[in-house]
Design a protein around this motif. Structure first.
Motif, mmCIF file in Angstrom:
data_model
loop_
_atom_site.group_PDB
_atom_site.id
_atom_site.type_symbol
_atom_site.label_atom_id
_atom_site.label_comp_id
_atom_site.label_asym_id
_atom_site.label_seq_id
_atom_site.Cartn_x
_atom_site.Cartn_y
_atom_site.Cartn_z
ATOM 1 N N LYS A 86 0.814 -1.215 0.000
ATOM 2 C CA LYS A 86 0.000 0.000 0.000
ATOM 3 C C LYS A 86 0.847 1.264 0.000
ATOM 4 O O LYS A 86 0.584 2.214 -0.753
ATOM 5 N N LYS A 87 1.887 1.289 0.821
ATOM 6 C CA LYS A 87 2.684 2.507 0.969
ATOM 7 C C LYS A 87 3.510 2.846 -0.279
ATOM 8 O O LYS A 87 4.004 3.967 -0.416
ATOM 9 N N ARG A 88 3.647 1.898 -1.207
ATOM 10 C CA ARG A 88 4.439 2.146 -2.415
ATOM 11 C C ARG A 88 3.666 2.945 -3.471
ATOM 12 O O ARG A 88 4.272 3.543 -4.356
ATOM 13 N N GLY A 89 2.332 2.906 -3.387
ATOM 14 C CA GLY A 89 1.522 3.516 -4.439
ATOM 15 C C GLY A 89 1.740 5.001 -4.614
ATOM 16 O O GLY A 89 1.701 5.514 -5.737
ATOM 17 N N GLY A 90 1.973 5.713 -3.536
ATOM 18 C CA GLY A 90 2.137 7.161 -3.639
ATOM 19 C C GLY A 90 3.577 7.619 -3.645
ATOM 20 O O GLY A 90 3.848 8.826 -3.580
ATOM 21 N N ASP A 91 4.516 6.672 -3.726
ATOM 22 C CA ASP A 91 5.943 7.013 -3.703
ATOM 23 C C ASP A 91 6.409 7.359 -5.113
ATOM 24 O O ASP A 91 6.534 6.494 -5.975
ATOM 25 N N ALA A 92 6.688 8.639 -5.346
ATOM 26 C CA ALA A 92 7.041 9.103 -6.689
ATOM 27 C C ALA A 92 8.348 8.495 -7.198
ATOM 28 O O ALA A 92 8.580 8.448 -8.420
ATOM 29 N N SER A 93 9.207 8.006 -6.304
ATOM 30 C CA SER A 93 10.481 7.427 -6.751
ATOM 31 C C SER A 93 10.263 6.160 -7.590
ATOM 32 O O SER A 93 11.133 5.772 -8.370
ATOM 33 N N TYR A 94 9.066 5.552 -7.460
ATOM 34 C CA TYR A 94 8.776 4.338 -8.231
ATOM 35 C C TYR A 94 8.545 4.638 -9.711
ATOM 36 O O TYR A 94 8.484 3.717 -10.529
ATOM 37 N N LYS A 95 8.446 5.902 -10.069
ATOM 38 C CA LYS A 95 8.314 6.244 -11.489
ATOM 39 C C LYS A 95 9.544 5.827 -12.289
ATOM 40 O O LYS A 95 9.460 5.630 -13.510
ATOM 41 N N ALA A 96 10.682 5.670 -11.597
ATOM 42 C CA ALA A 96 11.909 5.259 -12.282
ATOM 43 C C ALA A 96 11.821 3.821 -12.790
ATOM 44 O O ALA A 96 12.659 3.392 -13.590
ATOM 45 N N TYR A 97 10.811 3.072 -12.349
ATOM 46 C CA TYR A 97 10.625 1.711 -12.871
ATOM 47 C C TYR A 97 9.942 1.716 -14.241
ATOM 48 O O TYR A 97 9.870 0.666 -14.888
#
Length: 298
Positions: free
Chosen positions: A213-224
């Protein structure tokens, strides 16, 4: 003498210890060779690897993969696992080349900053795309050494991570959902759509798993999802660090036969020679030059 040195180097880099090389020499030449004498024969190999690791590099590499392999070594009367930083690049001629091998006890963004600075000092002026795992702080060190270079985080690492967080009964459905989120080869699938799909995935499974759940709003995941900015026909080549992981299997094979390595120099010697001898890297990677952002026409 030259024949013996070449043979010693070949046997050593194929997995034999210095003591075992001495035993083979005893069988071949009929006289005893101590570990010290075998070690002296390997000096030429050490010099070759050292020169290779400091060689001048090309000014531009379209794609660079970075990752660490962890190997047990002796240090201060104890054995522990240490990180060996590895950089594998695709050249403009579509062949591959290991650019560097570097040791620090642990993997960190600071360590990668030192590694990238070494590449810059050896002549690399520009990198088209860097593919790496999910280590925090990489964006900052990449920007400091190679400003403007996009980062693609390894989707395979992320999928493994997520699957380790869920129950066995949910793994199949989670894996299928992840295949949809990180699909390749679809020219109509954009970064924006993928980000929306990612947030839906995190919302769906976040109801059952807080770690998702906590990963959904983490903008750093856009690098994937950086890979979606490139030609759909090469996306499956650049959205994972699988190529470098295959190389790491070769590194582990030549070191594992010895158990714990005596020091970091011996590890780098074996890894360096293994990388230098990779004949498969001399073959061109088919179709990777279809993306003209990474491989611009002359």
């Amino acid at each position: 003498e030259e024949e013996r040195e070449r043979l010693a180097g070949t046997l050593y880099t194929k997995g034999l210890t210095q003591e075992q090389v001495g035993e083979v020499f005893n069988d071949i030449y009929g006289e005893h060779y101590s570990k010290a004498s075998i070690s002296r024969m390997l000096d030429y190999l050490r010099n070759d690897v050292a020169e290779w690791l400091e060689r001048s590099l090309e000014s531009y590499y379209p794609v660079v993969f970075i990752d660490c392999v962890h190997i047990k070594i002796h240090r201060r009367r104890s054995v522990d696992t240490e990180a060996f930083y590895v950089v594998l690049a695709v050249r403009e001629d579509k062949t591959r080349e290991v650019l560097g091998i570097f040791n620090k006890p642990t993997e960190s963004a600071l360590g990668w900053g030192e590694m990238l600075s070494n590449l810059h000092d050896r002549g690399v002026g520009r990198i088209g795309l860097i593919c790496a795992d999910g280590l925090k702080g990489l964006e900052d060190v990449i920007s400091a050494v190679f400003p403007g270079t996009p980062l693609q985080r390894c989707t395979t690492h992320l999928k493994r991570n997520l699957l380790s967080c869920v129950r066995n009964g949910d793994k199949g459905e989670v894996a299928e959902d992840l295949r949809q989120v990180f699909r390749t080869g679809d020219r109509h699938y954009t970064v924006e759509q993928a980000w929306s799909e990612w947030q839906q995935f995190c919302s769906k499974w976040g109801r059952y798993y807080r770690s998702i759940k906590k990963r959904g709003g983490d903008a750093s995941y856009k690098a994937y999802f950086t890979y979606l900015n490139y030609d759909p026909r090469i996306q499956s080549m650049i959205y994972t660090t699988n190529w470098i992981e295959r190389l790491q299997k070769d590194f582990r094979r030549v070191t594992r036969m010895r158990g714990a390595m005596p020091n970091e120099e011996s590890v780098i010697l074996l890894m360096g020679k293994t990388a230098m001898d990779k004949k498969s890297y001399q073959r061109q990677v088919p179709r990777i030059d279809l993306d003209k952002n990474l491989f611009p026409d002359e």
